[in-house]
Design an enzyme around this catalytic site. Structure first.
Site, short mmCIF file in Angstrom:
data_model
loop_
_atom_site.label_atom_id
_atom_site.label_comp_id
_atom_site.label_asym_id
_atom_site.label_seq_id
_atom_site.Cartn_x
_atom_site.Cartn_y
_atom_site.Cartn_z
N ASP A 153 14.67 -34.33 53.13
CA ASP A 153 14.65 -34.19 54.47
C ASP A 153 15.87 -35.14 55.53
OD1 ASP A 153 12.46 -32.70 54.26
OD2 ASP A 153 11.25 -34.19 54.61
N ARG A 193 6.23 -40.09 52.31
CA ARG A 193 5.97 -40.72 53.84
C ARG A 193 4.70 -40.90 53.93
NH1 ARG A 193 10.80 -37.48 56.76
NH2 ARG A 193 9.95 -38.78 58.75
N TYR A 221 10.77 -41.63 43.65
CA TYR A 221 11.41 -42.04 44.99
C TYR A 221 10.96 -43.47 45.28
CZ TYR A 221 12.00 -37.10 47.00
OH TYR A 221 12.49 -36.05 46.83
N ARG A 235 14.74 -30.84 47.93
CA ARG A 235 15.46 -31.02 49.18
C ARG A 235 15.10 -32.08 50.07
NH1 ARG A 235 13.59 -25.25 48.57
NH2 ARG A 235 11.70 -25.98 49.39
#
Lengths: 248, 248
Positions: free
Chosen positions: B56, B201, B114, B54
């Site tokens: 963001d 992040r 990612y 999921r």
């Protein structure tokens, strides 16, 4: 002109998506307008900016060059940040420098380099949708490279000039025209001493017909010789085109 | 479940800029919502799509994977084009295929990759403004690579978990974490068996402090060991983050 005037060169990058090209047009948002408005706001002077090349509606720039004359006392190294604070986010000044009075962004330019990006697939990833031309048909890249060789050099490019009201002198020199492939990207990089209206987009549209085997290399040579726009391929969309750099 | 149900896997790409993330949220535009609406329109069935991860608000995806159960008779190879005709231009279905009933986009995933893109300059070119994080400070890339090595492997990443209401089990395995530099781009590529809220992040925000020499490698080891979010670096903005691929 009084010697208090300075000649400033700016390197400017923009996302062409929401502009009606570079050149001022009444009732349309253009790059020239937003630059001149920002300069007026920061320098408190009305100036005219002169670009190396007037990019068309929807065409992007990595490093367009403009010059303008000003009496400002703001140090030139402060100009990018100051102007960027007054510019919309789709235009950025990357660099500013003093130039001799004889420098002219357009007339001093020796070569300009453009890139045209094709995405050779049925489906374009959304993050690329503003900067590549979706082209779903099979392409023979080697054949397009051979075609590019035919177009390199000094030629009369009248067959690739977009508009009826174009230049009288349609002879230009293409220093190189390269076709590169990386994954689904097919990229055309062309460097020349000048370009006619829509010339890059018409060259790419014609080379794509060569890549599809709709035109032979002999056809391409004939089109170049004919000086007849009706024989060349279609004008590919503006969104794939970027002014990469200007060489002085 | 009746055997007439098929399990369909879609590979989906999106520009996260205008989405409040993947997961359904009342009164917000989400990727899940636009996918389920498009599927309902094309397949005339109400389905629930399940993503591998999921993402963001503001996070992009090159190749997110989702699955859903359907009774549709539309051939699976026709699904991408059909769904794309009903989807907004910031989401594209790249691929569709039948999967065994046991396939689950999230639980079957072994690794997710990612990428986080930093543009190490005062000024970001406008065409990159939606996909890179502007970072104007000098960075020691070699030092960040050494830091990345410390983070690779199986660790309790509680120090890098964003929210208080996070996972109980905060042990994850980072298969690799690479720092690459190309021109002004500094790119973090991280592949792991799972990620905590905001983990990528927070890892990048902490490595950037290492790159600025605000944190030593020893500090970084201590932060990892501490299991205390307050010691790690800031959460870098979502716009630089892309879910690149899911490995099954």
């Amino acid at each position: 002109m009084p010697s208090t005037f300075k000649n400033i060169k700016l390197v400017v990058s923009y996302d062409g998506t929401d502009f009606f090209g570079f050149q001022l047009q009444p009732r349309h948002r253009t790059v020239q307008e937003v630059l001149e408005v920002a300069i007026k706001r920061i320098l408190r002077e009305t100036v005219r900016v002169h670009p190396a090349g007037r990019t068309d509606t929807g065409v992007h720039a990595n490093a367009q060059v403009v010059h303008f004359l000003t009496r400002t006392r703001i140090p030139v190294n402060k100009l990018p940040q100051a102007l960027n604070s007054a510019l919309p986010e789709d235009v950025r000044v990357l660099n500013a420098q003093h130039m001799p009075k004889t420098f002219h962004a357009r007339f001093s330019a020796r070569f300009k380099q453009y890139e045209y990006a094709v995405y050779n697939s049925e489906i374009v990833p959304p993050l690329l949708r503003r900067t590549v031309y979706r082209f779903p048909f099979a392409l023979d890249v080697r054949q397009m490279r051979k075609g590019a060789k035919i177009l390199e050099g000094r030629h009369d490019f009248r067959s690739f000039q977009g508009k009826a009201n174009g230049q009288e002198n349609t002879v230009r020199r293409i220093r190189h025209l390269r076709v590169s492939k990386s994954g689904k990207f097919v990229c055309f990089t062309v460097e020349g001493d000048g370009f006619l209206t829509n010339m890059v987009r018409n060259l790419v549209g014609t080379l794509l017909l060569v890549g599809r085997k709709k035109l032979s290399l002999n056809d391409l040579s004939q089109i170049l010789k004919s000086r007849d726009r009706r024989l060349a391929g279609p004008t590919v969309p503006a969104l794939g085109l970027t002014l990469v750099k200007v060489i002085y």
